[in-house]
Design a protein around this motif. Structure first.
Motif, PDB file in Angstrom:
ATOM      1  N   SER A   1     -32.455  -6.993  52.028  1.00 47.01           N
ATOM      2  CA  SER A   1     -33.274  -7.931  52.979  1.00 47.01           C
ATOM      3  C   SER A   1     -34.034  -7.099  54.053  1.00 47.01           C
ATOM      4  O   SER A   1     -34.468  -8.003  54.702  1.00 47.01           O
ATOM      5  N   PHE A   2     -33.795  -5.950  54.140  1.00 49.09           N
ATOM      6  CA  PHE A   2     -34.340  -5.189  55.388  1.00 49.09           C
ATOM      7  C   PHE A   2     -35.620  -4.093  55.430  1.00 49.09           C
ATOM      8  O   PHE A   2     -35.686  -3.735  56.123  1.00 49.09           O
ATOM      9  N   PHE A   3     -35.643  -3.870  54.201  1.00 47.85           N
ATOM     10  CA  PHE A   3     -36.971  -3.188  53.885  1.00 47.85           C
ATOM     11  C   PHE A   3     -37.702  -3.414  52.664  1.00 47.85           C
ATOM     12  O   PHE A   3     -37.365  -4.010  51.970  1.00 47.85           O
ATOM     13  N   GLY A   4     -39.027  -2.894  52.646  1.00 45.86           N
ATOM     14  CA  GLY A   4     -39.887  -3.383  51.405  1.00 45.86           C
ATOM     15  C   GLY A   4     -39.357  -3.233  50.176  1.00 45.86           C
ATOM     16  O   GLY A   4     -39.288  -4.165  49.495  1.00 45.86           O
ATOM     17  N   TRP A   5     -39.029  -1.890  49.951  1.00 47.72           N
ATOM     18  CA  TRP A   5     -38.515  -1.790  48.327  1.00 47.72           C
ATOM     19  C   TRP A   5     -37.387  -2.670  47.989  1.00 47.72           C
ATOM     20  O   TRP A   5     -37.270  -3.429  47.201  1.00 47.72           O
TER      21      TRP A   5
ATOM     22  N   LEU B   1     -34.929  -7.474  45.461  1.00 50.45           N
ATOM     23  CA  LEU B   1     -34.163  -8.594  45.433  1.00 50.45           C
ATOM     24  C   LEU B   1     -34.740  -9.802  45.197  1.00 50.45           C
ATOM     25  O   LEU B   1     -34.179 -10.609  44.292  1.00 50.45           O
ATOM     26  N   ASN B   2     -36.081  -9.747  45.162  1.00 46.12           N
ATOM     27  CA  ASN B   2     -36.877 -10.962  44.423  1.00 46.12           C
ATOM     28  C   ASN B   2     -37.196 -10.988  43.023  1.00 46.12           C
ATOM     29  O   ASN B   2     -37.138 -11.881  42.196  1.00 46.12           O
ATOM     30  N   LEU B   3     -37.137  -9.644  42.274  1.00 45.48           N
ATOM     31  CA  LEU B   3     -37.147  -9.507  41.087  1.00 45.48           C
ATOM     32  C   LEU B   3     -35.714  -9.808  40.652  1.00 45.48           C
ATOM     33  O   LEU B   3     -35.855 -10.735  39.608  1.00 45.48           O
TER      34      LEU B   3
ATOM     35  N   VAL C   1     -51.603   3.107  33.180  1.00 44.46           N
ATOM     36  CA  VAL C   1     -51.329   2.651  34.360  1.00 44.46           C
ATOM     37  C   VAL C   1     -51.883   1.279  34.682  1.00 44.46           C
ATOM     38  O   VAL C   1     -53.075   1.038  33.799  1.00 44.46           O
ATOM     39  N   THR C   2     -51.355   0.240  35.229  1.00 40.46           N
ATOM     40  CA  THR C   2     -51.758  -1.141  35.560  1.00 40.46           C
ATOM     41  C   THR C   2     -51.263  -1.507  36.992  1.00 40.46           C
ATOM     42  O   THR C   2     -50.439  -0.658  37.550  1.00 40.46           O
ATOM     43  N   THR C   3     -51.828  -2.425  37.526  1.00 44.34           N
ATOM     44  CA  THR C   3     -51.791  -2.899  38.812  1.00 44.34           C
ATOM     45  C   THR C   3     -50.709  -4.253  38.830  1.00 44.34           C
ATOM     46  O   THR C   3     -51.432  -5.296  38.213  1.00 44.34           O
ATOM     47  N   VAL C   4     -49.876  -4.212  39.535  1.00 35.78           N
ATOM     48  CA  VAL C   4     -49.065  -5.521  39.853  1.00 35.78           C
ATOM     49  C   VAL C   4     -48.680  -5.618  41.297  1.00 35.78           C
ATOM     50  O   VAL C   4     -48.347  -4.764  42.072  1.00 35.78           O
ATOM     51  N   ILE C   5     -49.507  -6.935  41.891  1.00 33.97           N
ATOM     52  CA  ILE C   5     -49.596  -6.838  43.456  1.00 33.97           C
ATOM     53  C   ILE C   5     -47.997  -7.333  43.956  1.00 33.97           C
ATOM     54  O   ILE C   5     -47.523  -8.154  43.197  1.00 33.97           O
ATOM     55  N   GLN C   6     -47.383  -6.843  44.858  1.00 35.64           N
ATOM     56  CA  GLN C   6     -46.380  -7.405  45.383  1.00 35.64           C
ATOM     57  C   GLN C   6     -46.473  -8.942  45.737  1.00 35.64           C
ATOM     58  O   GLN C   6     -47.743  -9.324  46.047  1.00 35.64           O
ATOM     59  N   GLY C   7     -45.504  -9.547  46.259  1.00 38.60           N
ATOM     60  CA  GLY C   7     -45.564 -10.903  46.396  1.00 38.60           C
ATOM     61  C   GLY C   7     -44.859 -11.505  47.881  1.00 38.60           C
ATOM     62  O   GLY C   7     -44.491 -10.666  48.625  1.00 38.60           O
ATOM     63  N   ILE C   8     -44.873 -13.022  47.951  1.00 39.69           N
ATOM     64  CA  ILE C   8     -44.344 -13.249  48.994  1.00 39.69           C
ATOM     65  C   ILE C   8     -43.656 -14.612  48.316  1.00 39.69           C
ATOM     66  O   ILE C   8     -43.908 -15.119  47.498  1.00 39.69           O
ATOM     67  N   ASP C   9     -42.478 -14.832  49.251  1.00 42.45           N
ATOM     68  CA  ASP C   9     -41.933 -16.126  48.727  1.00 42.45           C
ATOM     69  C   ASP C   9     -42.486 -17.510  49.531  1.00 42.45           C
ATOM     70  O   ASP C   9     -42.234 -17.750  50.656  1.00 42.45           O
TER      71      ASP C   9
ATOM     72  N   LEU D   1     -46.671  -5.635  52.570  1.00 44.06           N
ATOM     73  CA  LEU D   1     -45.825  -6.726  52.475  1.00 44.06           C
ATOM     74  C   LEU D   1     -45.598  -7.654  53.959  1.00 44.06           C
ATOM     75  O   LEU D   1     -45.779  -8.684  53.710  1.00 44.06           O
ATOM     76  N   VAL D   2     -45.602  -6.809  55.171  1.00 47.43           N
ATOM     77  CA  VAL D   2     -45.371  -7.755  55.976  1.00 47.43           C
ATOM     78  C   VAL D   2     -46.839  -8.445  56.480  1.00 47.43           C
ATOM     79  O   VAL D   2     -46.835  -9.520  56.910  1.00 47.43           O
ATOM     80  N   ALA D   3     -47.933  -7.593  56.447  1.00 47.94           N
ATOM     81  CA  ALA D   3     -49.083  -8.357  56.855  1.00 47.94           C
ATOM     82  C   ALA D   3     -49.119  -9.228  55.632  1.00 47.94           C
ATOM     83  O   ALA D   3     -49.789 -10.453  56.276  1.00 47.94           O
TER      84      ALA D   3
END
Length: 396
Positions: free
Chosen positions: A12-16, A21-23, A152-160, A292-294
């Motif tokens: 719960s403390f860094f981006g990766w 965790l969310n996956l 290659v493909t792109t998958v953008i990370q998300g927010i909860d 992710l933070v932005a």
């Protein structure tokens, strides 16, 4: 059920860690997937509510059993009969999992957020060896395709969105103008530009308060900030293991009552803090992903200043942020960050101007904050997990 291994740490403390965790959370009750983690999961690394934790328990137990099994094969290289989602860095190497075991999947899928766009022949060969590479930004995918890669493909990370969304403020610092800066301390993240700009802004606005979330498990990267010459040298504590952020702010002309370091805050605890902010500032020089933070700041409706370069470009819109569009070549960086061609340098003058604009016209700032929240409402972890699931199932 299709088994899939998440080959990076959960936290719960860094981006990766937040990504993994969310996956795990979104796949917890999935009838088609059974996920495992090949790294030890520390109890102190997961800070979620009890309902989420209950959903995670089977994943944590399965992962613990996998880690224990890997302990009987310490230091070996083994192939598992399931897809392996492998976190990659700038060199496209896969790191060993628990007990130093090198895992190979059936097949291997690289998941990458690379910040250095130069690839030598060995890096390119490693990239080509993956069945598929999932890039974290359109900038990353564009670079890979320019090198001739088509896997290659792109998958953008998300927010909860249950956590990061607009909501009322508590208003405990209503008499202050709160400027947020987040991300691990390093040249790439541009905190030297943050302190240089904020020091100028704060001299004109004594009510300004710089609120920082710069903590990371890798404090050594903070030393790269000294290469720019734009800020005072980074001071470490007596043990040399943690940056004395308050001392650094002070050395850069920021008064003690205009600086607040949040320390290590679990991801799920950040939303009420972010919603108190008047503006967020990210003059980052390079982002392999979308930052992710932005994204989380924007999702909460915080007016956000973003450098218009690299992975940030997926978030840039005049109606959704304050873009720093004037970007120049980065100078003064050496081998410690791997090179800087393709990075972008924001002007301190432009940053100060953006801060002044957000301060002077609060209605316009709120309008852009609302636009950012509207954009990010569609970029959820649910969407990310669904895209990654489609990839995993397509490999069967």
């Amino acid at each position: 059920m299709r088994r899939v291994i998440i080959h990076w740490g959960i936290s719960s403390f860094f981006g990766w860690g937040v990504y993994g965790l969310n996956l795990a959370l979104h796949w917890a009750a999935d009838p088609d997937l059974q996920a495992f983690c090949s790294f030890p999961i520390g109890e102190d690394q997961i800070a979620v509510d009890k309902l989420r934790r209950r959903a995670l328990d089977p994943f944590v137990i399965r992962s613990g059993q996998l880690v224990a099994d890997l302990g009987t094969r310490a230091g070996r290289t083994i192939t598992v009969d399931s897809p392996l989602l492998a976190a990659l860095g700038n060199d496209f190497r896969t790191t060993p999992g628990a007990h130093g075991v090198r895992l190979s999947g059936s097949p291997d899928v690289g998941v990458v957020f690379f910040e250095v766009p130069q690839m030598d022949a060995e890096t390119l060969a490693r990239a080509k060896a993956f069945k598929l590479i999932v890039a974290g930004s359109t900038w990353n995918e564009k670079i890979l395709r320019e090198y001739g890669l088509d896997n290659v493909t792109t998958v953008i990370q998300g927010i909860d969105p249950t956590l990061f969304h607009p909501a009322p403020r508590l208003g405990t610092q209503a008499d202050r103008f709160l400027v947020f800066s987040g991300g691990k301390l390093e040249l790439r993240k541009g905190q030297d530009l943050v302190v240089a700009a904020f020091a100028r802004f704060a001299r004109r606005h004594p009510e300004a308060l710089l609120v920082t979330a710069w903590h990371s498990p890798w404090p050594q990267f903070a030393r790269t900030l000294d290469q720019s010459g734009r800020a005072a040298p980074i001071p470490f504590d007596a043990n040399g293991k943690a940056v004395d952020t308050a001392a650094w702010a002070r050395a850069n002309g920021i008064a003690d009552d205009q600086f607040l370091d949040l320390g290590a805050v679990p991801n799920a605890f950040m939303p009420p803090i972010l919603r108190e902010m008047d503006v967020a500032l990210f003059p980052n020089r390079s982002e392999g992903g979308t930052n992710l933070v932005a994204m989380e700041c924007m999702a909460c409706g915080v007016p956000t200043i973003l450098s218009a370069n690299t992975g940030h470009l997926d978030l840039i819109d005049d109606d959704a942020c304050f873009p720093l569009r004037r970007q120049t070549a980065v100078a003064g960086a050496g081998a410690a960050v791997g090179g800087t061609a393709g990075w972008g340098e924001s002007s301190v003058d432009d940053i100060v101007e953006a801060l002044e604009q957000a301060h002077a016209d609060r209605a316009e700032a709120r309008r852009r904050g609302a636009g950012g929240a509207e954009m990010l409402a569609d970029l959820t972890w649910s969407r990310t997990a669904a895209a990654m699931k489609r990839i995993v199932l397509s490999l069967a």
